[in-house]
Scaffold this active site. Structure first.
Site, PDB file in Angstrom:
ATOM      1  N   ARG A 143       0.967  -1.023  -0.170  1.00  0.00           N
ATOM      2  CA  ARG A 143      -0.267  -0.309  -0.142  1.00  0.00           C
ATOM      3  C   ARG A 143       1.205   0.905  -0.073  1.00  0.00           C
ATOM      4  NH1 ARG A 143      -3.331  -0.002   5.038  1.00  0.00           N
ATOM      5  NH2 ARG A 143      -4.385  -2.679   4.143  1.00  0.00           N
ATOM      6  N   ARG A 189      -3.339   6.856   0.792  1.00  0.00           N
ATOM      7  CA  ARG A 189      -3.860   7.930   1.410  1.00  0.00           C
ATOM      8  C   ARG A 189      -2.410   8.875   2.934  1.00  0.00           C
ATOM      9  NH1 ARG A 189      -8.700   7.008   5.324  1.00  0.00           N
ATOM     10  NH2 ARG A 189      -8.239   4.495   4.763  1.00  0.00           N
ATOM     11  N   ARG A 243      -8.280  11.519  -4.311  1.00  0.00           N
ATOM     12  CA  ARG A 243      -9.316  10.804  -3.601  1.00  0.00           C
ATOM     13  C   ARG A 243     -10.555  12.221  -3.342  1.00  0.00           C
ATOM     14  NH1 ARG A 243     -11.667   9.491  -2.758  1.00  0.00           N
ATOM     15  NH2 ARG A 243     -12.125   7.841  -0.633  1.00  0.00           N
ATOM     16  N   ASP A 286      -8.054  -2.276  -6.698  1.00  0.00           N
ATOM     17  CA  ASP A 286      -7.423  -2.894  -5.405  1.00  0.00           C
ATOM     18  C   ASP A 286      -8.954  -4.897  -5.556  1.00  0.00           C
ATOM     19  OD1 ASP A 286      -9.311  -2.328  -2.484  1.00  0.00           O
ATOM     20  OD2 ASP A 286     -10.514  -4.002  -3.157  1.00  0.00           O
ATOM     21  N   TYR A 320     -14.721 -11.529   2.115  1.00  0.00           N
ATOM     22  CA  TYR A 320     -15.227  -9.883   1.879  1.00  0.00           C
ATOM     23  C   TYR A 320     -17.107 -10.535   1.011  1.00  0.00           C
ATOM     24  CZ  TYR A 320     -12.056  -6.421   2.639  1.00  0.00           C
ATOM     25  OH  TYR A 320     -10.842  -5.900   3.116  1.00  0.00           O
TER      26      TYR A 320
END
Lengths: 337, 337
Positions: free
Chosen positions: A23, A27, A36, A72, A147
């Site tokens: 990652r 962010r 974003r 993702d 998920y």
């Protein structure tokens, strides 16, 4: 092209160890947050230009030795039609979670190269702009299935494990479908030009050793066997501090360790032809620069004669880590020889 | 008194293995839910008569080979004045969480035998009514500190690890205070009549191996050294599939394994004078009776010649497990020789 990462994956690296971070485009970077502010996470995942741009962000800022495709793991469920959205601050939501054998049997069989063409397009766009290898990826069938069953992040995977224990055949059917899609997906990524692959089994640590073998390892092996080209594949799982010896049985090019175990001791159990990647506790990056340097050097010193060592975190970058911490980490590794 | 549990803790059991289950007195039992309809969880923890009654509930229904005191690891933070309540369906809440060195320095030094006298009273009440050994317990300093810092259950222990990484001295001071209280607390339990002790480090799996040594193991060792009597102590942690060899270094009577690792292989790393307890995946109890019998027998067969083996789950009982599943589990073990 910077050779360190692929040399280490072949266990033939005689220079300093390569570094990249799970990652690493995320962010914690102001450039990422600026994008974003303009686009939703899924818009960014779906747009080849943005895939290409975001993939390169951390390379420009920090100079890692490998790039990882910006995407993702849940694009596969999206292609399987269960509905995917990301709610701000809540993470992923599967709109129509799986709960029965009938739900699984009625899943479509999408053409992955059509459904996920935007990923291939992103790879083709970014690849010529890179001077480091590009890592493609997908989620492991167990984690993707979890998920799809839980419908969101879960702290105990209760519904997943209930289905697994109560109806192992239905659960296996779901894993098999996801594995088939994943093979098509990774083969598409290979065709588009990635140099290596990583498969993420982020939730494997909820499994016992025997369930790991039956419901995770078997499908990782199926994927490895289904890849069309001889491309290096790294297997990551949370739980690899326990399951790494099992992962080694299916002979991936590399194993990415979570942060609980001592990577130096783990090397004693993992054959020297399999690269070991890891395994700094991501929370260390909250510490002082002195703390970061000390902890990075502990791992570097322990692995200093290992030709198959790739520095990474034990899990993904946390969104509020200061960029300076990442700079210190990368510099410590680059200055290590 | 049924000798199986204490014999196994001495690694001298030649009969079938003893069985008890973490959180064996809990919401999965209708008798427990009937009491909880009348009293809050904390009212039950504070009341010696109810402690005595609830402790015995599972023995009457299922016939385990040991009783565990009905209480909660958070009575120590409560005694330390940070405020404790349990919100229905949400778990524990610490009303005034710890976040700074000053918060830690101003914690009171309560007299544990006074503050937690109700626990001693509960032990004295229940002990004469039991025909199996009584296990007392407390939380490990790391896990108790984590609750005090997070203020509630957490999926990443972010605040705890930030304090640990940024201000390890402050964090150590907190661990030290909790360890001191825990020593007083366990010594009080010994005086009141418990036959063995278990220390629960439920959140240790968030730690790296070196942080486990520094911030968990060191304080577990301090507690072991501070106990006044030569009483058998079992150490449990989530993460024991990785950390069990470290736990063995401080020579507890027993180690309780979580469910990820193979207990038979773990025995090769743990000296034969240390009992091994575990390690069925609690989710197996959602399965059919056939599945439960098969999984229980796999562990029993693997450990069949082990004189220091105690059957347990790898973590606590889940609230919605059917009672019949527990009955099948206990019967399978009792019929094993």
């Amino acid at each position: 092209m910077n050779p360190l990462f692929l040399d280490a994956l072949k266990c033939k690296n005689d220079s300093r160890p390569p570094v990249w971070l799970m990652r690493q485009a995320g962010r914690y970077m102001p450039e990422y947050r600026a994008l974003r502010a303009k686009y939703s996470f899924l818009e960014m995942c779906h747009n080849p230009e943005l895939i290409a741009e975001v993939t390169q962000l951390p390379l420009h800022s920090f100079g890692m030795d490998a790039a990882i495709l910006f995407s993702d793991i849940l694009v596969i469920p999206e292609a399987l039609g269960v509905g995917l959205r990301f709610d701000e601050g809540k993470g992923p939501i599967i709109e129509r979670p799986i709960s029965t054998l009938a739900d699984i049997q009625t899943l479509p069989s999408p053409s992955i190269p059509e459904s996920l063409k935007y990923v291939a397009d992103g790879i083709k766009l970014v690849k010529p702009q890179l001077n480091v290898p590009l890592i493609g990826f997908c989620g492991a069938p167990f984690t993707v299935a979890s998920y799809m069953i839980e419908g969101k992040s879960s702290r105990d995977l209760r519904k997943t494990k209930q289905l697994m224990v109560r109806d192992p055949k239905a659960f296996s059917l779901l894993l098999d479908k996801i594995a088939d899609c994943s093979i098509d997906y990774l083969n598409m990524q290979i065709d588009a030009g990635v140099d290596a692959l990583q498969i993420f089994d982020s939730w494997a640590y909820f499994l016992s050793h025997s369930h790991f073998r039956e419901f995770s390892l078997a499908y990782l092996n199926k994927i490895l066997k289904g890849l069309k080209a001889d491309i290096p594949v790294i297997l990551f799982c949370r739980g690899s501090s326990i399951f790494a010896p099992q992962l080694a049985e299916i002979s991936p090019a590399g194993i990415s360790l979570d942060w609980q175990s001592d990577i130096v001791k783990m090397r004693e159990q993992i054959p020297s032809h399999i690269a070991l990647q890891g395994n700094l506790d991501p929370d260390i990056l909250y510490g002082s620069h002195e703390t970061i340097r000390k902890e990075v050097k502990t791992i570097l010193n322990g692995m200093k004669d290992d030709r198959g060592f790739i520095f990474n975190l034990g899990h993904g970058m946390i969104p509020d880590i200061p960029c300076d911490a990442v700079r210190v980490l990368v510099e410590t590794i680059k200055n290590s020889r």
